[in-house]
Design a protein around this motif. Structure first.
Motif, short mmCIF file in Angstrom:
data_model
loop_
_atom_site.label_atom_id
_atom_site.label_comp_id
_atom_site.label_asym_id
_atom_site.label_seq_id
_atom_site.Cartn_x
_atom_site.Cartn_y
_atom_site.Cartn_z
N LEU A 62 -5.88 2.61 7.58
CA LEU A 62 -4.47 2.31 7.37
C LEU A 62 -4.22 1.69 6.01
O LEU A 62 -3.17 1.91 5.40
CB LEU A 62 -3.98 1.32 8.44
N ASP A 63 -5.18 0.87 5.54
CA ASP A 63 -4.85 0.07 4.36
C ASP A 63 -6.12 -0.45 3.68
O ASP A 63 -7.22 -0.33 4.21
CB ASP A 63 -3.91 -1.08 4.73
N PHE A 137 -0.23 -2.67 6.45
CA PHE A 137 0.25 -3.83 5.68
C PHE A 137 1.74 -3.66 5.36
O PHE A 137 2.21 -4.04 4.30
CB PHE A 137 -0.56 -4.02 4.40
N ASN A 138 2.46 -3.05 6.29
CA ASN A 138 3.91 -2.91 6.12
C ASN A 138 4.57 -4.19 6.64
O ASN A 138 4.73 -4.39 7.84
CB ASN A 138 4.41 -1.69 6.91
N GLU A 139 4.95 -5.03 5.69
CA GLU A 139 5.47 -6.35 6.02
C GLU A 139 6.95 -6.27 6.42
O GLU A 139 7.61 -5.24 6.21
CB GLU A 139 5.30 -7.26 4.79
N ASP A 145 11.12 4.78 6.66
CA ASP A 145 10.70 6.07 6.09
C ASP A 145 9.71 5.86 4.93
O ASP A 145 9.45 6.77 4.16
CB ASP A 145 11.91 6.88 5.63
N SER A 146 9.13 4.67 4.83
CA SER A 146 8.22 4.37 3.71
C SER A 146 6.95 5.20 3.80
O SER A 146 6.48 5.53 4.89
CB SER A 146 7.86 2.88 3.71
N ARG A 147 6.40 5.52 2.62
CA ARG A 147 5.15 6.29 2.53
C ARG A 147 4.03 5.38 2.03
O ARG A 147 4.25 4.20 1.74
CB ARG A 147 5.32 7.48 1.57
N THR A 177 -1.18 0.54 1.40
CA THR A 177 -1.05 0.79 2.84
C THR A 177 -0.34 2.10 3.13
O THR A 177 0.55 2.51 2.36
CB THR A 177 -0.27 -0.36 3.53
N MET A 178 -0.76 2.76 4.19
CA MET A 178 0.05 3.86 4.72
C MET A 178 1.43 3.31 5.01
O MET A 178 1.57 2.18 5.47
CB MET A 178 -0.51 4.33 6.08
N GLY A 179 2.46 4.13 4.79
CA GLY A 179 3.82 3.68 5.08
C GLY A 179 4.15 3.80 6.56
O GLY A 179 3.41 4.42 7.33
#
Ligand code: GLP
Length: 249
Positions: A62-63, A137-139, A145-147, A177-179
């Motif tokens: 993932l990250d 690590f998508n805070e 829709d983040s990549r 990080t993957m989105g």
């Protein structure tokens, strides 16, 4: 969303390993997205013990922390090598981990997205849950829709991961990080959460409003999500959960 509550960490690890091994027996050429952190350590041990073959599997982590080499003991590559890669027959060219040392992180993230696409997309993404609701690590605040991209870590995440570095000041400030959009494209998602320290965020994840302030709530839009909680992590829930092992205390 299917929510399964088991007695304890050992039961969570065994159930997750059984589900993933079963998935790989049925789909020996599957592509997985894989988590790091304290939570999945027991899962990896139990998965290795099943003896399931990874000969045709592809894995995408993932990250990864920005600036850490694969050899750095705090890097997620090193984590994966010691917990999984060294113990299964996963070919080295099928092990994808973002390169934290890439001179051009944006190009590295584009390369990763392309590699996922070329692998035919992710069949099963296995996720942990951050104390603040992060996935990968998508805070908090990350658009759904983040990549895959370069991100700045929050202080709370750096504090939570300080134990892997011997102090919060040594935790890198950035990561790749993957989105959330990338994760949501996985065909199936399995989320593992353990411990009383996560009970409050588990409640927000499963029973609070769906909002980018709790990144994991994006998963509620996905049609095939299974969440495995141990009893401690489920402690603040009011309505969800199916007990599949042990007895109510
Ligand atoms: C880490 C990872 C996440 C992980 C989460 C929880 O920093 N980036 O992928 O799910 O934080 O970690 P732990 O299991 O140690 O609580």
């Amino acid at each position: 969303m299917q929510v399964i509550v088991v007695d304890d960490y050992e039961a969570l690890s065994a159930l997750a390993a059984g589900l993933v091994a079963g998935f790989l027996w049925a789909r020996p050429d599957a592509t997985l997205a894989l988590p790091t952190g304290a939570t999945p350590e027991g899962f990896y041990r139990a998965l290795v013990a099943t003896g399931v073959s990874f000969a045709r599997v592809r894995t995408f982590n993932l990250d990864e922390y920005r600036g850490l080499s694969r050899e750095h003991p705090g890097s997620f590559y090193h984590y994966m090598k010691t917990r999984l890669f060294d113990h299964v027959d996963l070919p080295p060219e099928h092990r994808f981990v973002l390169d934290g040392t890439a001179a051009d992180p944006d190009a590295e993230c584009r390369r990763y997205e392309e590699a996922i696409r070329q692998a035919g997309g992710i069949d099963l993404a296995i996720l942990g849950l951050g104390l603040n609701g992060h996935i990968g690590f998508n805070e908090p605040g990350t658009p759904w829709d983040s990549r895959t991209r370069l991100v700045t870590l929050t202080e709370s995440t750096r504090r939570a991961n300080a134990r892997f570095f011997g102090g919060p000041d040594r935790v890198p400030r950035e990561a790749l990080t993957m989105g959330i959009g990338t994760i949501l494209e996985a065909r199936r998602i399995l989320v593992l959460v353990s411990g009383a320290g996560k009970a409050a965020i588990v409640r927000r994840f499963l029973e609070g409003p769906a909002t980018p302030e709790v990144p994991a709530t994006a998963l509620r839009n996905h049609p095939h999500v299974t969440v495995i909680l141990d009893r401690a992590a489920a402690g603040h829930l009011t309505g969800h959960g199916t007990v599949v092992s042990g007895h109510k205390k």
